[in-house]
Design a protein around this motif. Structure first.
Motif, short mmCIF file in Angstrom:
data_model
loop_
_atom_site.label_atom_id
_atom_site.label_comp_id
_atom_site.label_asym_id
_atom_site.label_seq_id
_atom_site.Cartn_x
_atom_site.Cartn_y
_atom_site.Cartn_z
N ILE A 71 0.81 -1.23 0.00
CA ILE A 71 0.00 0.00 0.00
C ILE A 71 0.84 1.28 0.00
O ILE A 71 0.31 2.37 0.17
CB ILE A 71 -0.96 0.01 1.22
CG1 ILE A 71 -0.19 -0.30 2.52
CG2 ILE A 71 -2.10 -0.97 1.05
CD1 ILE A 71 -0.99 -0.09 3.78
N SER A 72 2.17 1.18 -0.19
CA SER A 72 3.00 2.38 -0.09
C SER A 72 3.62 2.77 -1.43
O SER A 72 4.03 1.91 -2.19
CB SER A 72 4.13 2.16 0.92
OG SER A 72 3.61 1.67 2.12
N GLN A 73 3.68 4.07 -1.67
CA GLN A 73 4.30 4.56 -2.90
C GLN A 73 5.49 5.46 -2.65
O GLN A 73 6.00 6.11 -3.55
CB GLN A 73 3.26 5.32 -3.75
CG GLN A 73 2.10 4.47 -4.24
CD GLN A 73 2.53 3.27 -5.08
OE1 GLN A 73 3.65 3.19 -5.57
NE2 GLN A 73 1.63 2.32 -5.24
N SER A 74 5.95 5.51 -1.39
CA SER A 74 7.17 6.26 -1.11
C SER A 74 7.87 5.57 0.05
O SER A 74 7.27 4.78 0.76
CB SER A 74 6.86 7.72 -0.75
OG SER A 74 6.24 7.75 0.51
N LEU A 75 9.14 5.88 0.22
CA LEU A 75 9.91 5.25 1.29
C LEU A 75 9.35 5.64 2.65
O LEU A 75 9.26 4.82 3.56
CB LEU A 75 11.38 5.65 1.17
CG LEU A 75 12.32 5.02 2.19
CD1 LEU A 75 12.36 3.51 2.06
CD2 LEU A 75 13.72 5.59 2.04
N LYS A 76 8.95 6.92 2.76
CA LYS A 76 8.41 7.41 4.02
C LYS A 76 7.14 6.62 4.38
O LYS A 76 6.99 6.16 5.51
CB LYS A 76 8.09 8.90 3.87
CG LYS A 76 7.95 9.62 5.18
CD LYS A 76 7.75 11.11 4.91
CE LYS A 76 6.95 11.71 6.05
NZ LYS A 76 6.43 13.03 5.72
N ALA A 77 6.26 6.45 3.40
CA ALA A 77 5.02 5.71 3.63
C ALA A 77 5.34 4.25 3.96
O ALA A 77 4.73 3.64 4.83
CB ALA A 77 4.13 5.78 2.40
N LEU A 78 6.33 3.70 3.25
CA LEU A 78 6.71 2.31 3.46
C LEU A 78 7.16 2.08 4.90
O LEU A 78 6.71 1.15 5.57
CB LEU A 78 7.84 1.98 2.48
CG LEU A 78 8.28 0.53 2.34
CD1 LEU A 78 7.16 -0.32 1.78
CD2 LEU A 78 9.50 0.44 1.42
N LEU A 79 8.04 2.95 5.39
CA LEU A 79 8.54 2.81 6.76
C LEU A 79 7.42 3.03 7.77
O LEU A 79 7.26 2.26 8.73
CB LEU A 79 9.67 3.81 7.00
CG LEU A 79 11.03 3.42 6.39
CD1 LEU A 79 11.98 4.61 6.37
CD2 LEU A 79 11.67 2.27 7.16
N THR A 80 6.61 4.09 7.55
CA THR A 80 5.53 4.38 8.49
C THR A 80 4.54 3.22 8.56
O THR A 80 4.20 2.75 9.66
CB THR A 80 4.78 5.66 8.05
OG1 THR A 80 5.75 6.64 7.70
CG2 THR A 80 3.90 6.18 9.15
N ASN A 81 4.09 2.75 7.39
CA ASN A 81 3.10 1.67 7.39
C ASN A 81 3.64 0.40 8.02
O ASN A 81 2.95 -0.30 8.75
CB ASN A 81 2.65 1.37 5.96
CG ASN A 81 1.78 2.49 5.40
OD1 ASN A 81 1.11 3.19 6.15
ND2 ASN A 81 1.82 2.67 4.09
N SER A 82 4.92 0.10 7.74
CA SER A 82 5.51 -1.10 8.31
C SER A 82 5.59 -1.01 9.83
O SER A 82 5.25 -1.95 10.54
CB SER A 82 6.92 -1.32 7.71
OG SER A 82 7.46 -2.52 8.17
N ILE A 83 5.99 0.16 10.32
CA ILE A 83 6.10 0.35 11.78
C ILE A 83 4.71 0.28 12.43
O ILE A 83 4.53 -0.38 13.46
CB ILE A 83 6.81 1.69 12.10
CG1 ILE A 83 8.29 1.57 11.73
CG2 ILE A 83 6.65 2.05 13.57
CD1 ILE A 83 9.07 2.87 11.83
N VAL A 84 3.74 0.96 11.82
CA VAL A 84 2.37 0.93 12.38
C VAL A 84 1.87 -0.51 12.45
O VAL A 84 1.35 -0.97 13.47
CB VAL A 84 1.41 1.80 11.54
CG1 VAL A 84 -0.05 1.53 11.91
CG2 VAL A 84 1.74 3.27 11.72
N CYS A 85 2.09 -1.25 11.37
CA CYS A 85 1.64 -2.65 11.33
C CYS A 85 2.39 -3.49 12.38
O CYS A 85 1.76 -4.23 13.14
CB CYS A 85 1.87 -3.20 9.92
SG CYS A 85 1.59 -4.96 9.78
N GLY A 86 3.71 -3.34 12.45
CA GLY A 86 4.51 -4.12 13.40
C GLY A 86 4.13 -3.82 14.84
O GLY A 86 3.93 -4.72 15.65
N LEU A 87 3.98 -2.53 15.14
CA LEU A 87 3.68 -2.12 16.52
C LEU A 87 2.28 -2.57 16.93
O LEU A 87 2.10 -3.17 17.99
CB LEU A 87 3.81 -0.59 16.64
CG LEU A 87 3.53 0.01 18.01
CD1 LEU A 87 4.52 -0.50 19.05
CD2 LEU A 87 3.59 1.54 17.96
#
Lengths: 254, 226
Positions: free
Chosen positions: A198-214
């Motif tokens: 669901i991410s189209q930028s590195l910032k979104a990629l990191l944020t989404n991954s962290i939100v999902c992991g946490l």
């Protein structure tokens, strides 16, 4: 006591899933999987010699990072092959050396036993991860995008790869207590894979991954407490649900 | 009299006991476009990497003038599935005041916030050129600028490259298979197949030489661009 558990689990969720972005984007998902098992002989030796298992895991993982990096650049064998070799050897020696009743909690996690020492060690690991990640962030991103281009711009591939392996070592140690070696790899892979959908930028990629992991770690841990089951497998189930939701979102968009 | 910027003398590269390049010698002059052609496995990419200094070699590579060198790798040497936006890549590694201008020139202004995995083949190639140009290079090494592009995409890239040399005095070394187009824009051609088969001005390149280089019938002017 519960506070320690949730704090350690939260930190593990955040940092493992952030690093997972690099593991997945460097197409080394299976390396993360196998890598976590390298902790086993370290834990076994620590149990036999009566020192903290996490210290044993950390020592073994860090040594392996150096050794794998050395073999990789000296012999041109693919990293996954070398890690596979280490993985088999580690799992075998871990199973032989670790007493049966301890083996299960090491493989699938046992956060109920978080001590003040574990939390302290966790905070040191987090500090190291933050330090390395901020210092080498650009190099890691660049080598993930293109090794050749990064090299042409003067980035040292051998060094960056070593930093990457050390970061995985530190994060695996951080996660072993929460999810166990068998499942820490899922924390490294599934949130990052979910975010990629669901991410189209590195910032979104990191944020989404962290939100999902946490969120999956905290949710999983809460349920594990309520139903008195090991946290690792519950966390993985939640991660899988998150992945399916992201997959559904992506399909609907297309 | 053209200014010589680079001198390659008796260059040899051996990778894992296999000779990839043997006794290569040539010069590069400022502002010219030199194309390196040759069959697959001829050592073209290896030659670029040796000039960049990222692989070990024997022989001499002498820079006669200090040059900022930028490299544009083959697309397959990049992770095109990485969800990172053009803007992010440029913010991290190519912060330059003329970014807008360069993106505009390459028709990328509207794609700045796009993730690189959403780019078309032509856009991706132009993005790599933008990245290289924002390092403000004197010399550009370009590996297969048009692989995977159709003839129109390829031509638009080549026109841009020609402008770079003509209008901005940049020196270009290109590796390509795209004979019919590359011959139109190059000043000189190096034919490579482990050793140098020939080197000289583009207009002196004959069908005979090409045949010898590729060991088969290749018609130099097989297709025309309309």
């Amino acid at each position: 006591m519960f506070f320690y558990n949730f704090l350690l689990a939260g930190l593990a969720g955040i940092f493992i899933s952030a690093l997972g972005v690099f593991v997945v984007q460097r197409r080394q998902a299976l390396i993360g999987d196998s890598y976590s098992h390298i902790a086993l002989p370290g834990i076994a030796i620590a149990l036999l010699l009566h020192f903290d298992p996490l210290i044993g895991a950390l020592i073994f993982l860090s040594l392996s990072a150096f050794l794998i990096n050395l073999i990789q650049f000296k012999t041109k064998i693919y990293t996954e092959t070398i890690v596979g070799l280490f993985f088999a050897l580690s799992l075998a020696s871990g199973i032989l050396l670790i007493p049966g009743q301890d083996l299960e909690s090491i493989l699938i996690g046992n956060i109920s036993a978080v001590s003040f020492f574990d939390l302290g060690l966790g905070l040191v690991l987090v500090a190291l991860i933050i330090f390395l990640l901020t210092r080498y962030f650009k190099d890691l991103v660049f080598t993930t995008f293109s090794e050749t281009l990064a090299q042409a711009e003067g980035i040292n591939l051998v060094k960056t790869n070593l930093i990457f392996l050390i970061l995985i070592s530190l994060s695996v140690t951080l996660g072993v207590k929460v999810a166990g070696t068998l499942l820490v790899a899922s924390l490294l892979i599934i949130p990052a894979a979910t975010a990629q959908l669901i991410s189209q930028s590195l910032k979104a990629l990191l944020t989404n991954s962290i939100v999902c992991g946490l969120s999956t770690t905290i949710l999983g841990l809460t349920l594990a407490f309520i139903f008195k089951v090991p946290p690792g497998p519950v966390i993985v189930v939640f991660e899988a649900i998150a992945f399916l939701i992201a997959f559904g979102l992506k399909r609907n968009r297309i | 009299m053209p200014t010589k910027i680079l001198e390659v003398k008796n260059l040899s590269v051996t990778i894992q006991s296999e000779k990839i390049l043997e006794n290569i010698s040539f010069d590069i002059n400022q502002g010219e476009i030199v194309s390196i052609i040759g069959p697959n496995g001829a050592g073209k990419t290896t030659l670029l990497k040796a000039i960049l200094g990222i692989i070990p070699y024997q022989g001499e590579i002498n820079w006669l003038k200090k040059q900022k060198v930028s490299y544009i790798p083959q697309k397959l040497e990049t992770n095109t599935g990485f969800p990172i936006s053009i803007k992010e890549v440029l913010d991290y590694y190519a912060k330059a005041p003329d970014r807008e201008e360069v993106l505009d020139w390459l028709d990328l202004s509207e794609s700045e916030n796009k993730s690189i995995r959403e780019l078309s083949g032509g856009q991706f190639q132009r993005f790599l050129i933008a990245f290289a140009l924002l390092q403000h290079p004197d010399l550009l090494l370009f590996d297969e600028p048009t692989s995977g592009l159709d003839i129109f995409g390829a031509e638009s890239i080549y026109i841009k490259l020609k402008n770079l040399s003509r209008d901005f005095g940049r020196t270009l070394i290109l590796v390509s298979h795209d004979l019919s187009v590359i011959l139109k824009i190059s000043d000189r051609v190096i034919c490579l197949n482990q050793t140098i088969c020939c080197v000289g001005p583009t207009n002196e390149l004959s069908d005979e030489t090409i045949k010898k280089l590729y060991h088969q019938e290749v018609n130099l002017y097989g297709h025309q661009i309309h």
